[in-house]
Design an enzyme around this catalytic site. Structure first.
Site, short mmCIF file in Angstrom:
data_model
loop_
_atom_site.label_atom_id
_atom_site.label_comp_id
_atom_site.label_asym_id
_atom_site.label_seq_id
_atom_site.Cartn_x
_atom_site.Cartn_y
_atom_site.Cartn_z
N HIS A 155 0.82 -1.22 0.00
CA HIS A 155 0.00 0.00 0.00
C HIS A 155 0.85 1.27 0.00
O HIS A 155 0.37 2.34 0.39
CB HIS A 155 -0.88 0.04 1.24
CG HIS A 155 -1.80 -1.13 1.38
ND1 HIS A 155 -2.81 -1.37 0.50
CD2 HIS A 155 -1.85 -2.12 2.31
CE1 HIS A 155 -3.46 -2.47 0.88
NE2 HIS A 155 -2.89 -2.94 1.98
N HIS A 189 -7.95 -3.75 -0.61
CA HIS A 189 -7.36 -4.98 -1.13
C HIS A 189 -8.21 -5.50 -2.28
O HIS A 189 -8.24 -6.68 -2.57
CB HIS A 189 -7.26 -6.06 -0.06
CG HIS A 189 -6.64 -5.59 1.19
ND1 HIS A 189 -7.37 -5.12 2.24
CD2 HIS A 189 -5.33 -5.47 1.54
CE1 HIS A 189 -6.53 -4.73 3.20
NE2 HIS A 189 -5.30 -4.93 2.80
#
Lengths: 217, 338
Positions: B60, B223
């Site tokens: 991320h 996700h």
């Protein structure tokens, strides 16, 4: 002839066989996870249990073996799956009364304690499409067999069958827990990879026990 | 299916370790990579101030490795790609962050992060590692209905918590004050995201979900978790006009409120697209009588190369405004008041 007692060396065989079987199933688990998650469940689980297996080759008593397994799964796997499978073994370790030798009733009670730990951590219920859907029926089957005085081999076989049925039932379920929850109805039609891994584990225990009896150890 | 995307990596199993090594090599003045794989400040926080720790799956970036430094957080416990770190490493992070005033463990609400953090908290209690508190953070309005806020997941709006809590701890706030402040900022923050095209897993280089060319998904998680549903792909203004009213209605944000705005690029939006969208966000907020105190527009929390954006709003008072304006020097996310 079934054995009356489960000794530390038998637990060691069961756990080492679990490592082999999770390794052998890693492609299937990975493919299942790709439908509901990011596809790494198979190899992450196999690696986590391989790390445990390395340490399990050294002699340990029963709670130490379950503790080693718990720690390896939690810390080598990470994620929710590592924490929950690790919690199962941690629950078993904590509930061990006899560190050297267990009756089937002892072993079944330890499995129930492990299952309770998973439930408490995950806050999931049966039917939420998680590993509990295979774990709970397997634990119940084991408990019924133990109570009825069945042989260890038959009891482990019944537990594996119940885990299979539970894992198969997750196919139709809509996920209500974990990351797959956010797939909503799109999660239906695929088996939960955690439930699949639990059923592989119970089969591994049964295989290990057949092997133990075959060798007459 | 099975179209593989291009990722410039070496071996999939080395991604996390090699990324952390490169990050440490790039920013030695701000952070340090410890032997046990933690990202910590180069210059430790003063003794007597609360330590702030966060664990998270990697993939991320710049979240969360970029947010360690003065005015930000103290220790990041990076897990594998999209997988929370295990409890032993979180406990280690807590020990490293302790400067004698206790540690606050920050948890962005995802199943794996919560469970591992709870186990770590139990281990700290059992081993007498003290004092440590944990706070569960969430902001994504699409992940659970209003009234079930605690079931919502954590996404890019939590940057408001990271930034302002970092400043608050730096000022010398106590552990319980820090926890309450984290909860306050969380409770005044709301986020909604949209995805246009999927990102791909760096492990198997396959797309994380399928999204047809003529559709977009409102409420996409970090996700690739599906959100509330798909809509026909449309213009920037029409997309903002679908998203913003849902955010405003959720808190609710009202006329006269002052807000911080964050427009986060989930991985491969152009600055051009972001500013076109921001223009319409500013216009609609102004029309609703809501005043923007400050905004951040850019790439802060990503899902690989996913094209999409998240709009986050945080309602602020004078105290939060001063916390927002305090300097924060992360390795690659730096904030100094212009």
């Amino acid at each position: 002839m079934s054995r009356e007692k489960i000794a530390a060396e038998h637990i060691q065989s069961m756990l080492l066989t679990t490592a082999q079987q999770w390794q052998a199933a890693s492609h299937i688990s990975g493919a299942l996870d790709a439908k509901l998650g990011d596809g790494d469940h198979g190899h992450v689980l196999a690696n986590g249990m391989a790390a445990a297996a390395e340490q399990l080759r050294e002699p340990k008593n029963i709670p130490e073996m379950f503790m080693t397994t718990a720690s390896s799964l939690m810390n080598r796997m990470g994620g929710a799956a590592g924490a929950l499978l690790g919690s199962f073994f941690l629950g078993m370790a904590t509930a061990t009364q006899e560190p050297a030798e267990l009756t089937l009733v002892d072993f079944s009670a330890m499995c129930s304690a492990g299952c309770a730990a998973v439930k408490r951590r995950s806050r999931a219920e049966t039917g939420d499409k998680t590993l509990l859907d295979a774990l709970e029926p397997a634990i119940h089957a084991l408990a019924s067999c133990a109570e009825a005085g069945a042989s260890i081999a038959n009891s482990l076989q019944e537990a594996a069958k119940a885990a299979d049925a539970g894992a198969n039932a997750t196919v139709a379920m809509t996920a209500k827990h974990g990351r797959a929850k956010f797939l909503g109805e799109r999660s239906a039609g695929h088996m939960d990879p955690g439930a699949h891994s639990v059923s592989v584990m119970f089969h591994a225990w049964h295989i290990a026990w057949q092997d133990i009896e075959g060798r007459g150890v | 299916m099975a179209v593989r995307t291009k990722k410039l990596i070496n071996h999939p199993q080395d991604i996390q370790r090699e990324m952390l090594a490169g990050f440490a090599a790039a920013y030695p003045d701000v952070i340090r990579l410890t032997e046990d794989g933690l990202i910590v400040r180069r210059v430790e926080k003063e003794v007597g101030k609360v330590g702030l720790v966060i664990g998270n799956g990697t993939g991320h970036e710049p979240a969360m490795i970029g947010l360690i430094g003065p005015g930000w957080l103290d220790v990041n416990v990076p897990g594998e790609i999209f997988a929370a770190p295990g409890p032993d490493r979180i406990v280690r992070g807590i020990q490293v962050a302790d400067r004698g005033a206790g540690v606050l463990l920050l948890v962005s609400h995802h199943e794996g992060d919560r469970i591992n953090a709870e186990i770590a908290m139990d281990l700290c209690a059992a081993q007498g590692i003290a004092p440590v508190e944990m706070v569960l953070l969430y902001d994504d309005i699409s992940s659970a209905p209003k009234g079930s806020e605690a079931d919502r997941r954590g996404t890019s709006g939590l940057f408001f918590v990271w930034k302002m809590l970092g400043a608050y701890a730096e000022m010398g706030a106590s552990l319980s004050e820090c926890r309450r402040m984290a909860e306050k900022i969380r409770d005044q923050t709301r986020t909604l995201a949209v995805a246009l095209t999927p990102g791909s897993s760096p492990i198997n280089r396959e797309v994380m979900f399928e999204l047809p060319d003529d559709e977009m998904e409102i409420g996409m998680g970090v996700h690739g978790e599906m959100g509330q549903g798909r809509l026909p792909f449309t213009s920037a203004d029409a997309t903002v006009a679908v998203m913003l009213p849902q955010i405003l209605a959720d808190l609710p944000f009202r006329s006269g409120d002052e807000v911080l705005v964050m427009l986060n690029d989930s991985g491969s939006m152009t600055q051009m697209e972001l500013f076109i969208a921001y223009r319409h966000i500013a216009l609609l907020l102004s029309g609703a009588g809501i005043q923007v105190y400050k905004c951040w527009v850019g790439r802060y929390a990503t899902t690989q190369e996913m094209a999409g954006m998240a709009i986050s709003l945080c309602k602020v008072d004078e105290q939060l405004k001063s916390l927002w304006d305090a300097p924060a020097i992360g390795a690659n996310v730096r904030w100094v008041q212009p």
